[in-house]
Write a protein that holds these residues in place. Structure first.
Motif, short mmCIF file in Angstrom:
data_model
loop_
_atom_site.label_atom_id
_atom_site.label_comp_id
_atom_site.label_asym_id
_atom_site.label_seq_id
_atom_site.Cartn_x
_atom_site.Cartn_y
_atom_site.Cartn_z
N GLN A 92 -13.12 0.50 -5.86
CA GLN A 92 -11.77 0.11 -5.49
C GLN A 92 -11.79 -1.04 -4.48
OE1 GLN A 92 -8.75 1.11 -6.74
NE2 GLN A 92 -10.05 2.13 -8.26
N ALA A 114 -10.02 -4.66 -4.82
CA ALA A 114 -9.05 -5.09 -3.81
C ALA A 114 -9.42 -6.43 -3.20
CB ALA A 114 -8.94 -4.03 -2.72
N ALA A 164 -7.65 -10.19 -3.42
CA ALA A 164 -7.28 -10.92 -2.21
C ALA A 164 -7.69 -12.39 -2.28
CB ALA A 164 -7.93 -10.27 -0.99
N ASN A 182 -6.40 -8.69 2.63
CA ASN A 182 -6.14 -7.40 1.98
C ASN A 182 -5.29 -6.50 2.87
OD1 ASN A 182 -6.58 -5.51 -0.21
ND2 ASN A 182 -7.94 -4.41 1.17
#
Length: 329
Positions: free
Chosen positions: A107, A111, A115, A260
């Protein structure tokens, strides 16, 4: 690429994210080559800035950021990068050879990869909302994992940084070669490199944190309060080419982590481009125990701030060279 490694379209998709990395004056000083079993990163000396960056520190940092962007993009696409840094002693511009192995994306990989496209250099004023200590701890931890140190500058160290920024701005204002170079790479309205006028606010003479005076600033900055950005100094234990490359990778990790989270960021390297000011930062901010590589403004944008225009990048095809040496792949 073959032998079970990613297909060409997958590699190009990863490189399309890698070239979104920040670079000094957005010169994008990288060249890429795709071998049979590897991807190679080269510094492009044709993009050097003789007056701004005479020792090419900023260029190597920029390439390090692109290398980390590539690693993150590949991880999100299901490939873990094994990086061999400075693999060819006879060619110091050959910065990295990257081999890829199968990898299940996490994950965090996904992520941070997302970003990449959202991260932008935001030179506007930041709001007074405090950054939670846990967030600053997280960016520090991510940088440390890549061999760099993040130091939050407050109180006297912050004043030292501000003093060096003002001194650097004043010296550069009187340097015609620097001013010509800056004008040549900024104020652009239609270009795939350089700093666009639409992304630069006007410098205010009484700002606490002086910024570079890029040409033809056209970005509205509605903030009328002081700039409440936190200042972070990213440093390494040594100052050779490898250390600068690793610092660029850590810089990318900090920027993507901050993005993020939702924080705005802006890299500052101007005072570190002058040897005596860089030494002052090393002695008075880092207690002479580390080598400063970059200064980062970090903070929250005001809720009224509009989205920034996208800063252009050269296409992957423009920065991709044919691979000439099968032995190196």
């Amino acid at each position: 690429m073959n032998h079970g490694l990613p297909d060409y379209s997958t590699v190009k998709a990863a490189l399309a994210l890698a070239v979104r990395a920040p670079s000094v004056h957005n010169v994008q000083p990288w060249r890429w080559r795709i071998g049979d079993r590897s991807i190679h990163l080269y510094l492009d000396p044709a993009r050097a800035l003789a007056a701004t960056d005479p020792d090419q520190r900023d260029l190597v940092l920029s390439c390090g950021a692109a290398l980390h962007h590539l690693r993150i993009a590949c991880a999100a696409l299901g490939w873990s990068a094994v990086v061999h840094r400075l693999p060819n002693p006879a060619d110091p511009n050959h910065l990295a050879a990257v081999e890829l192995v199968r990898h299940r994306p996490t994950q965090l990989d996904i992520a941070l990869s997302a970003a990449i496209s959202r991260r932008q250099t935001d030179r506007r004023h930041y709001s007074s909302w405090p950054i939670p200590h846990g967030y600053l701890g997280l960016v520090t931890e991510r940088a440390a994992a890549l061999g760099a140190i993040v130091t939050q500058a407050s109180d006297q160290p912050r004043e030292v940084l501000i003093e060096t920024m003002r001194t650097a701005a004043a010296r550069h204002a009187g340097d015609p070669e620097y001013r010509f170079e800056l004008a040549n790479w900024s104020g652009r309205h239609s270009s795939d490199d350089g700093v666009p006028a639409r992304n630069v606010p006007r410098v205010r003479p009484h700002d606490e944190l002086p910024a570079r005076e890029f040409a033809a600033p056209a970005l509205a900055d509605g903030a009328h309060e002081p700039d409440y950005a936190e200042l972070l100094v990213l440093s390494t234990s040594a100052d050779d080419r490898l250390s600068r490359l690793r610092a660029g990778e850590a810089m990318s990790a900090v920027l993507l982590t901050a993005t993020n989270i939702g924080l705005a960021t802006c890299l500052l390297t101007e005072p570190l481009e002058l040897p005596d000011l860089r030494r002052k930062v090393r002695l008075e901010v880092l207690d002479d125990v580390a080598q400063p590589q970059a200064i980062l403004r970090i903070g929250w944008l005001p809720t009224s701030a509009l989205p920034l225009p996208v800063t252009p990048r050269r296409s992957v095809d423009d920065v991709l060279d044919p691979f000439e040496s099968a032995a190196a792949s």
